[in-house]
Design an enzyme around this catalytic site. Structure first.
Site, PDB file in Angstrom:
ATOM      1  N   SER A   1      26.675  59.449  21.580  1.00 37.40           N
ATOM      2  CA  SER A   1      26.435  60.267  22.775  1.00 37.40           C
ATOM      3  C   SER A   1      27.059  59.602  23.989  1.00 37.40           C
ATOM      4  O   SER A   1      26.676  58.493  24.373  1.00 37.40           O
ATOM      5  CB  SER A   1      24.935  60.448  23.001  1.00 37.40           C
ATOM      6  OG  SER A   1      24.740  60.960  24.308  1.00 37.40           O
TER       7      SER A   1
ATOM      8  N   HIS B   1      29.337  63.229  20.775  1.00 33.97           N
ATOM      9  CA  HIS B   1      28.216  64.069  21.198  1.00 33.97           C
ATOM     10  C   HIS B   1      28.222  64.192  22.728  1.00 33.97           C
ATOM     11  O   HIS B   1      28.214  63.187  23.443  1.00 33.97           O
ATOM     12  CB  HIS B   1      26.919  63.437  20.708  1.00 33.97           C
ATOM     13  CG  HIS B   1      25.684  64.255  20.947  1.00 33.97           C
ATOM     14  ND1 HIS B   1      25.296  65.275  20.118  1.00 33.97           N
ATOM     15  CD2 HIS B   1      24.738  64.176  21.920  1.00 33.97           C
ATOM     16  CE1 HIS B   1      24.157  65.806  20.567  1.00 33.97           C
ATOM     17  NE2 HIS B   1      23.804  65.153  21.657  1.00 33.97           N
TER      18      HIS B   1
ATOM     19  N   ASP C   1      26.281  65.746  25.933  1.00 29.32           N
ATOM     20  CA  ASP C   1      24.989  66.280  26.385  1.00 29.32           C
ATOM     21  C   ASP C   1      25.150  67.050  27.690  1.00 29.32           C
ATOM     22  O   ASP C   1      25.417  66.455  28.733  1.00 29.32           O
ATOM     23  CB  ASP C   1      24.005  65.129  26.586  1.00 29.32           C
ATOM     24  CG  ASP C   1      23.521  64.568  25.261  1.00 29.32           C
ATOM     25  OD1 ASP C   1      22.982  65.340  24.462  1.00 29.32           O
ATOM     26  OD2 ASP C   1      23.708  63.357  25.026  1.00 29.32           O
TER      27      ASP C   1
ATOM     28  N   MET D   1      23.369  69.213  30.500  1.00 25.69           N
ATOM     29  CA  MET D   1      22.023  69.463  31.051  1.00 25.69           C
ATOM     30  C   MET D   1      22.154  70.163  32.397  1.00 25.69           C
ATOM     31  O   MET D   1      23.057  69.850  33.173  1.00 25.69           O
ATOM     32  CB  MET D   1      21.281  68.141  31.241  1.00 25.69           C
ATOM     33  CG  MET D   1      21.209  67.287  29.989  1.00 25.69           C
ATOM     34  SD  MET D   1      20.145  65.862  30.242  1.00 25.69           S
ATOM     35  CE  MET D   1      20.520  64.906  28.766  1.00 25.69           C
TER      36      MET D   1
ATOM     37  N   HIS E   1      25.941  69.585  22.870  1.00 23.33           N
ATOM     38  CA  HIS E   1      24.496  69.834  22.834  1.00 23.33           C
ATOM     39  C   HIS E   1      24.094  70.458  24.168  1.00 23.33           C
ATOM     40  O   HIS E   1      24.022  69.763  25.189  1.00 23.33           O
ATOM     41  CB  HIS E   1      23.801  68.484  22.587  1.00 23.33           C
ATOM     42  CG  HIS E   1      22.305  68.536  22.575  1.00 23.33           C
ATOM     43  ND1 HIS E   1      21.521  67.397  22.606  1.00 23.33           N
ATOM     44  CD2 HIS E   1      21.436  69.572  22.530  1.00 23.33           C
ATOM     45  CE1 HIS E   1      20.239  67.745  22.594  1.00 23.33           C
ATOM     46  NE2 HIS E   1      20.167  69.061  22.544  1.00 23.33           N
TER      47      HIS E   1
ATOM     48  N   MET F   1      21.626  71.667  26.642  1.00 21.65           N
ATOM     49  CA  MET F   1      20.221  71.645  27.077  1.00 21.65           C
ATOM     50  C   MET F   1      20.167  72.445  28.363  1.00 21.65           C
ATOM     51  O   MET F   1      19.978  71.907  29.463  1.00 21.65           O
ATOM     52  CB  MET F   1      19.768  70.194  27.266  1.00 21.65           C
ATOM     53  CG  MET F   1      19.522  69.491  25.943  1.00 21.65           C
ATOM     54  SD  MET F   1      19.549  67.700  26.098  1.00 21.65           S
ATOM     55  CE  MET F   1      21.305  67.429  26.028  1.00 21.65           C
TER      56      MET F   1
ATOM     57  N   MET G   1      15.212  67.178  17.599  1.00 24.19           N
ATOM     58  CA  MET G   1      15.096  66.181  18.675  1.00 24.19           C
ATOM     59  C   MET G   1      13.994  65.179  18.324  1.00 24.19           C
ATOM     60  O   MET G   1      12.888  65.576  17.954  1.00 24.19           O
ATOM     61  CB  MET G   1      14.751  66.844  20.009  1.00 24.19           C
ATOM     62  CG  MET G   1      15.885  67.634  20.649  1.00 24.19           C
ATOM     63  SD  MET G   1      17.404  66.704  20.936  1.00 24.19           S
ATOM     64  CE  MET G   1      16.873  65.436  22.083  1.00 24.19           C
TER      65      MET G   1
ATOM     66  N   ASP H   1      18.455  63.218  17.162  1.00 22.97           N
ATOM     67  CA  ASP H   1      18.963  62.787  18.465  1.00 22.97           C
ATOM     68  C   ASP H   1      17.790  62.267  19.284  1.00 22.97           C
ATOM     69  O   ASP H   1      16.827  62.995  19.532  1.00 22.97           O
ATOM     70  CB  ASP H   1      19.624  64.007  19.136  1.00 22.97           C
ATOM     71  CG  ASP H   1      20.221  63.722  20.499  1.00 22.97           C
ATOM     72  OD1 ASP H   1      20.280  62.549  20.904  1.00 22.97           O
ATOM     73  OD2 ASP H   1      20.646  64.701  21.152  1.00 22.97           O
TER      74      ASP H   1
HETATM   75  C1  DX5 Z   1      18.753  63.236  25.222  1.00 27.20           C
HETATM   76  C2  DX5 Z   1      20.121  63.487  24.668  1.00 27.20           C
HETATM   77  C3  DX5 Z   1      20.628  62.426  23.773  1.00 27.20           C
HETATM   78  C4  DX5 Z   1      20.755  61.058  24.388  1.00 27.20           C
HETATM   79  C5  DX5 Z   1      20.290  60.109  23.329  1.00 27.20           C
HETATM   80  O1  DX5 Z   1      18.237  64.387  25.742  1.00 27.20           O
HETATM   81  O2  DX5 Z   1      20.150  64.704  23.932  1.00 27.20           O
HETATM   82  O3  DX5 Z   1      21.841  62.800  23.120  1.00 27.20           O
HETATM   83  O4  DX5 Z   1      22.039  60.695  24.788  1.00 27.20           O
HETATM   84  O5  DX5 Z   1      20.196  58.845  23.867  1.00 27.20           O
HETATM   85  P1  DX5 Z   1      19.597  57.601  23.064  1.00 27.20           P
HETATM   86  O6  DX5 Z   1      20.396  57.466  21.802  1.00 27.20           O
HETATM   87  O7  DX5 Z   1      19.816  56.475  24.013  1.00 27.20           O
HETATM   88  O8  DX5 Z   1      18.158  57.901  22.806  1.00 27.20           O
HETATM   89 ZN    ZN Z   2      21.971  65.161  22.707  1.00 30.25          ZN
END
Ligand code: DX5
Ligand code: ZN
Length: 212
Positions: A9, A34, A36, A38, A67, A69, A138, A173
Site C-alpha cells: 500500500s 495497492h 488507497d 479516501m 481500493h 473508500m 478489512m 488489508d
Molecule cells: C487502510 C488502508 C490500508 C492501509 C494499510 O484503510 O486501506 O491499505 O494502507 O496500512 P497498514 O498495512 O499499515 O495497516
Molecule cells: Zn487499502
C-alpha cells in the site's frame, strides 16, 4: 502451493517520492500496487484521487489495485478505469445496488472487488460471489495505515473460502505483517495488502517474501 499476491500500500510511501517508492517495491517483488483512495466522507481521511493514479500508471507496469473508500463510487469508476486501474474495489457499505457497480467495473474490462468493514458480516456478500473477482476483508477500520490487526475480522475468511469459487481472490488489508499474514493465508486469503510493514522495513525484498 498457492501463489500469494502481495500488494504494497503506497499510503505508507513518501508521496514526494512516489515513483521511487513504487519502483523499489516493484523491484523487491510486489505483485500489485495497492492505492488507497479516501474521500473524507466514507472514511475520516483524505488521500489521493484520479490524477495520481494516472501518473502512477505511467511509471509502472505492475497491476494497480485501487481500493475506493469513498461514497458514491459509481460516479468515479469510469475515471479510475481510464486512469489505468486494473482492479477496482469498492465498499459494500457505500452502495445500494451492488450488482450495478460490479457490472459497471466489468464493463471497462477491469477486475471487480468488494470490501467489507470490520462490523459488516461476510454473509451479505454471498449473493455476489460468482460475479466478483476479489473480496477484500478489512482487518482494521478503513481510514489509516499503521493500525492493529483485528483477529475476528480475519475469521470471516474461513466460511468465505469454503463456499467461494477457487478463482476468487480473498484479500486482507490492515495490520498485515509476517505473523498476521500467516493467520490470514491459513484461513484461505491469497492476497495481502501491507503498508507500514513493508515501507518501514529496511529490506523490502525480505519484508515482501516474509509475507508469502
Ligand atoms: C487502510 C488502508 C490500508 C492501509 C494499510 O484503510 O486501506 O491499505 O494502507 O496500512 P497498514 O498495512 O499499515 O495497516
Ligand atoms: Zn487499502
Amino acid at each position: 502451493m498457492q501463489k500469494i499476491i502481495v500488494s504494497p500500500s503506497i499510503l505508507s510511501a513518501d508521496f514526494a517520492n512516489l515513483e521511487r517508492d513504487i519502483k523499489s517495491v516493484e523491484k523487491a517483488g510486489a505483485d500489485w500496487i495497492h492505492v488507497d483512495v479516501m474521500d473524507g466522507h466514507f472514511v475520516p481521511n483524505i488521500t489521493i484521487g484520479v490524477p495520481v493514479v494516472k501518473s502512477i500508471r505511467k511509471v509502472t507496469s505492475v497491476p494497480l489495485d485501487v481500493h475506493l473508500m469513498i461514497d458514491n463510487p459509481e460516479k468515479y469508476i469510469e475515471d479510475f478505469a481510464n486512469a489505468g486501474a486494473d482492479i477496482i474495489t469498492f465498499h459494500y457499505e457505500a452502495v445500494s445496488d451492488v450488482d450495478k457497480i460490479i457490472k459497471l467495473i466489468k464493463s471497462f474490462g477491469k477486475k471487480a472487488g468488494i470490501s467489507i468493514k470490520p462490523n459488516t458480516s461476510v454473509e451479505v456478500l454471498y449473493p455476489y460471489l460468482n460475479d466478483l473477482d476479489l473480496i477484500l476483508v478489512m482487518t482494521v477500520e478503513p481510514g489509516f495505515g499503521g493500525q492493529k490487526f483485528i483477529s475476528y475480522c480475519a475469521e470471516k475468511i474461513i466460511p468465505l473460502r469454503k463456499i467461494a469459487k477457487k478463482e476468487l481472490i480473498i484479500q486482507v488489508d490492515g495490520g498485515i505483517n509476517s505473523q498476521t499474514a500467516r493467520i490470514c493465508t491459513q484461513y484461505g486469503a491469497n492476497s495481502l495488502v501491507a503498508g507500514s510493514y513493508i515501507y518501514k522495513s529496511t529490506d523490502l525484498r525480505e519484508a515482501i517474501s516474509s509475507l508469502r
